[in-house]
Design an enzyme around this catalytic site. Structure first.
Site, PDB file in Angstrom:
ATOM      1  N   ARG A 123       0.855  -1.186   0.000  1.00  0.00           N
ATOM      2  CA  ARG A 123       0.000   0.000   0.000  1.00  0.00           C
ATOM      3  C   ARG A 123       0.890   1.235   0.000  1.00  0.00           C
ATOM      4  NH1 ARG A 123      -3.351  -2.845  -1.515  1.00  0.00           N
ATOM      5  NH2 ARG A 123      -5.409  -3.296  -0.669  1.00  0.00           N
TER       6      ARG A 123
ATOM      7  N   GLU B  77      -2.970   7.439  -4.706  1.00  0.00           N
ATOM      8  CA  GLU B  77      -3.404   6.814  -5.970  1.00  0.00           C
ATOM      9  C   GLU B  77      -4.899   6.956  -6.235  1.00  0.00           C
ATOM     10  OE1 GLU B  77      -2.125   2.714  -5.017  1.00  0.00           O
ATOM     11  OE2 GLU B  77      -4.225   2.114  -5.184  1.00  0.00           O
TER      12      GLU B  77
ATOM     13  N   HIS C  24      -1.418  -0.164  -9.714  1.00  0.00           N
ATOM     14  CA  HIS C  24      -2.095  -1.128  -8.825  1.00  0.00           C
ATOM     15  C   HIS C  24      -2.633  -2.323  -9.634  1.00  0.00           C
ATOM     16  CE1 HIS C  24      -4.092  -1.317  -4.624  1.00  0.00           C
ATOM     17  NE2 HIS C  24      -3.959  -2.546  -5.112  1.00  0.00           N
TER      18      HIS C  24
END
Ligand code: NAI
Length: 338
Positions: free
Chosen positions: A232, A261, A293
């Site tokens: 993360r 993000e 991601h």
């Protein structure tokens, strides 16, 4: 049960359809937020992804329109206020495991693309420039690889690194019993920083790991170190990372996740001006490789996510226990780091 699926992208819809069984599914590509929560009216269950906002005010709105179950289509649950959900009587469950290999293999792919300068090589070839002068990398064999978080993904990454012939150090408050088979040595966090040539992050984002990679951490790392983050974004203090890269405190970063993000990744922003200068500065650096991601994005992982999500909702519907139900009590930290 009628299920409303937020942040539904075309890549996952066939997998969700295949596993839907008796559920009636309605999709939106919109993210869950204060503005979109009322769209769940008439649905007892919703399914959300990592960019969705399940903070306290959003959960209140969902409860008010009758939502009782939220299935997370992810391992991570740092975007959900579990205490608030519990107080509102909303059940939450994640997908604790789908394919750790998907994420671990992506981390390795990123490492090798950056290390062996595959992106530059492709660009040069397209220009018919076949000189090798800018393309020297290093052997992973014999290097020291530090792994932060030796859970499912960390261990899958460790296994690949073991195959490469690397020496593996790890930092995790809970030691994995399978670690000795891969000759993994658990060390304090500072030792891992000081000794590793490659560091890969595989811990969850929580109050202990937020900004684990801080200004101080980067000062402790080897100048040749490559940092990989598929966990993360918030585990890294991005401003400190940028400073470390720009000042050669470390030699590269492979980032599948980014602190800010939300609103960037998973969107089609073609033609739009990017206002996040921290992001654009990172993207401009040759020593940084960013993917949006996508580490989880394999057919096997998408099948696993869809299957568990639909099975979880079926369990809720039939009143059976849900093994991956999240509560605040089981996620209280049992340890302190450092
Ligand atoms: P896991 O629960 O199997 O392993 C997490 C490990 O981190 C555990 O061993 C735990 O003890 C350790 N840990 C907890 N606190 C720590 C700390 N303070 N320092 C060091 N280690 C700590 O989880 P799994 O499946 O391996 O996933 C790890 C993370 O990867 C998830 O939390 C998620 O955020 C991220 N992820 C990213 C994906 C992507 O597409 N980029 C996809 C799936 C997961």
């Amino acid at each position: 049960m009628r299920v409303f699926i937020y942040s539904a992208h075309p890549y996952e819809q066939p997998f969700l359809e295949k596993e839907a069984c008796q559920h009636e599914i309605v999709y939106t590509n919109q993210r869950l937020s204060l503005e979109t929560a009322s769209r769940a009216a008439g649905f007892e269950a919703i399914a959300i992804f990592t960019a969705d906002d399940a903070s306290a005010p959003v959960l209140e709105k969902l409860a008010a329109v009758g939502v009782r179950y939220i299935a997370l289509r992810s391992v991570g649950h740092d975007h959900v206020d579990l205490a608030k959900a519990q107080a509102l009587g909303i059940h939450i469950a994640n997908v604790p495991e789908y394919s750790p290999y998907a994420v671990a293999e992506h981390a390795v792919a990123m490492l090798m693309v950056l290390n062996r300068k595959i992106t530059e090589s492709r660009l040069l070839l397209q220009l018919q420039d076949y000189r090798l002068d800018l393309l020297t990398g290093f052997d992973v064999h014999g290097k020291i690889v530090g792994i932060v978080g030796t859970g499912k993904i960390g261990m899958a990454f460790a296994s690949i690194m073991h195959g490469f012939g690397a020496h593996i150090l790890a930092f995790d408050p809970v030691q994995n019993p399978d670690a000795s088979a891969l000759q993994i040595s658990y060390v304090p966090f500072d030792t891992l920083l000081q000794q590793s040539d490659i560091i890969s992050i595989h811990c969850p984002l929580n109050e202990h790991t937020k900004y684990l990679f801080s200004w101080t951490a980067f000062n402790n790392m080897k100048p040749e170190c490559i940092l990989i983050n598929t966990a993360r974004g918030g585990v890294i203090h991005t401003k400190a990372l940028l400073h470390a890269l720009e000042n050669d405190c470390i030699s590269g970063a492979c980032l599948d996740v980014y602190e800010h993000e939300k609103g960037i990744f998973f969107q089609d922003l073609r033609g739009q001006t990017m206002h996040d200068t921290l992001y654009t500065r990172l993207l401009a650096l040759k020593k940084v490789l960013i993917t949006g991601h996508q580490a989880f994005l394999t057919r096997e992982a998408l099948t696993g996510i869809a299957r568990t999500t639909m099975q979880t909702i079926a369990c809720w519907e039939s009143g059976s226990p849900v093994p991956s139900e999240l509560t605040t009590t089981i996620h209280q930290p049992l340890y302190s780091i450092k």
